[in-house]
Motif scaffolding. Sequence first.
Motif, PDB file in Angstrom:
ATOM      1  N   SER A   7       0.851  -1.183   0.000  1.00 30.59           N
ATOM      2  CA  SER A   7       0.000   0.000   0.000  1.00 30.59           C
ATOM      3  C   SER A   7       0.888   1.234   0.000  1.00 30.59           C
ATOM      4  CB  SER A   7      -0.933   0.011   1.210  1.00 30.59           C
ATOM      5  OG  SER A   7      -0.182   0.040   2.405  1.00 30.59           O
ATOM      6  N   GLY A   8       0.291   2.385  -0.268  1.00 28.93           N
ATOM      7  CA  GLY A   8       1.021   3.637  -0.187  1.00 28.93           C
ATOM      8  C   GLY A   8       1.430   4.228  -1.522  1.00 28.93           C
ATOM      9  N   GLY A   9       1.161   3.507  -2.605  1.00 31.79           N
ATOM     10  CA  GLY A   9       1.500   4.051  -3.910  1.00 31.79           C
ATOM     11  C   GLY A   9       0.619   5.232  -4.273  1.00 31.79           C
ATOM     12  N   GLY A  10       1.008   5.938  -5.314  1.00 26.73           N
ATOM     13  CA  GLY A  10       0.226   7.072  -5.759  1.00 26.73           C
ATOM     14  C   GLY A  10       0.981   7.877  -6.797  1.00 26.73           C
ATOM     15  N   THR A  11       0.454   9.052  -7.092  1.00 26.22           N
ATOM     16  CA  THR A  11       1.079   9.953  -8.060  1.00 26.22           C
ATOM     17  C   THR A  11       1.638  11.162  -7.332  1.00 26.22           C
ATOM     18  OG1 THR A  11      -0.455   9.258  -9.802  1.00 26.22           O
ATOM     19  CG2 THR A  11       0.705  11.342 -10.110  1.00 26.22           C
ATOM     20  N   LEU A  20       6.037   3.554   1.053  1.00 21.01           N
ATOM     21  CA  LEU A  20       5.304   2.336   0.752  1.00 21.01           C
ATOM     22  C   LEU A  20       5.312   1.423   1.971  1.00 21.01           C
ATOM     23  CD1 LEU A  20       6.636   1.486  -2.815  1.00 21.01           C
ATOM     24  CD2 LEU A  20       4.747   2.983  -2.166  1.00 21.01           C
ATOM     25  N   SER A  21       4.234   0.676   2.117  1.00 18.76           N
ATOM     26  CA  SER A  21       4.126  -0.296   3.191  1.00 18.76           C
ATOM     27  C   SER A  21       3.776  -1.653   2.618  1.00 18.76           C
ATOM     28  CB  SER A  21       3.043   0.128   4.195  1.00 18.76           C
ATOM     29  OG  SER A  21       3.338   1.369   4.784  1.00 18.76           O
ATOM     30  N   CYS A  22       4.180  -2.681   3.342  1.00 19.16           N
ATOM     31  CA  CYS A  22       3.849  -4.052   2.951  1.00 19.16           C
ATOM     32  C   CYS A  22       3.458  -4.797   4.210  1.00 19.16           C
ATOM     33  CB  CYS A  22       5.030  -4.720   2.271  1.00 19.16           C
ATOM     34  SG  CYS A  22       4.802  -6.477   1.924  1.00 19.16           S
ATOM     35  N   GLN A 118       1.250   0.870  -7.551  1.00 14.74           N
ATOM     36  CA  GLN A 118       1.760   1.773  -8.593  1.00 14.74           C
ATOM     37  C   GLN A 118       2.298   3.062  -7.991  1.00 14.74           C
ATOM     38  OE1 GLN A 118       1.784   1.446 -12.180  1.00 14.74           O
ATOM     39  NE2 GLN A 118       3.036   3.297 -11.986  1.00 14.74           N
ATOM     40  N   VAL A 119       3.486   3.431  -8.427  1.00 12.28           N
ATOM     41  CA  VAL A 119       4.069   4.725  -8.082  1.00 12.28           C
ATOM     42  C   VAL A 119       4.326   5.473  -9.386  1.00 12.28           C
ATOM     43  CG1 VAL A 119       6.059   5.927  -7.124  1.00 12.28           C
ATOM     44  CG2 VAL A 119       5.125   3.917  -5.957  1.00 12.28           C
ATOM     45  N   THR A 120       3.757   6.646  -9.486  1.00 10.84           N
ATOM     46  CA  THR A 120       3.939   7.468 -10.678  1.00 10.84           C
ATOM     47  C   THR A 120       4.536   8.803 -10.264  1.00 10.84           C
ATOM     48  OG1 THR A 120       2.030   6.435 -11.756  1.00 10.84           O
ATOM     49  CG2 THR A 120       2.824   8.524 -12.661  1.00 10.84           C
ATOM     50  N   VAL A 121       5.655   9.156 -10.876  1.00  6.16           N
ATOM     51  CA  VAL A 121       6.333  10.406 -10.567  1.00  6.16           C
ATOM     52  C   VAL A 121       6.266  11.287 -11.809  1.00  6.16           C
ATOM     53  CG1 VAL A 121       8.434  11.498  -9.746  1.00  6.16           C
ATOM     54  CG2 VAL A 121       7.869   9.165  -9.017  1.00  6.16           C
TER      55      VAL A 121
END
Length: 123
Positions: A7-11, A20-22, A118-121
């Motif tokens: 969890s913790g992904g984002g844009t 991020l966490s697991c 997903q991580v979007t930069v």
Amino acid sequence: QAQLVESGGGTVQAGDSLRLSCGASTRMFGSYAMGWFRQAPGKEREFVAAISRGGDITIYSDSVKGRFTISRDDAKPGLYLQMSTLKTEDTAVYYCARGITHARIRNGEILAWGQGTQVTVSS
């Protein structure tokens, strides 16, 4: 078999930070080394970081060294990836992984994978 859930992904924008966490559904979490991998579109999954059982040893890929920090809390249990000074090239799906040792994780010897976040930069 224990499940790993990221969890913790984002844009975010370039230069920002993200954590991020697991989470893991097992009391055996502390018996394993843990790690993070990522996969960008059109590329192979690559190693990002790993942490030993007990958390005393951490290793990183050259591309994230000095910007990312891996940590674990065996009491929760949880695995974390603090990402700072994010770059557009950090855009990827990030996967949590479990292995026997941190060295084997780096070598791709994985016992279990999470589903990815997903991580979007953006620039």
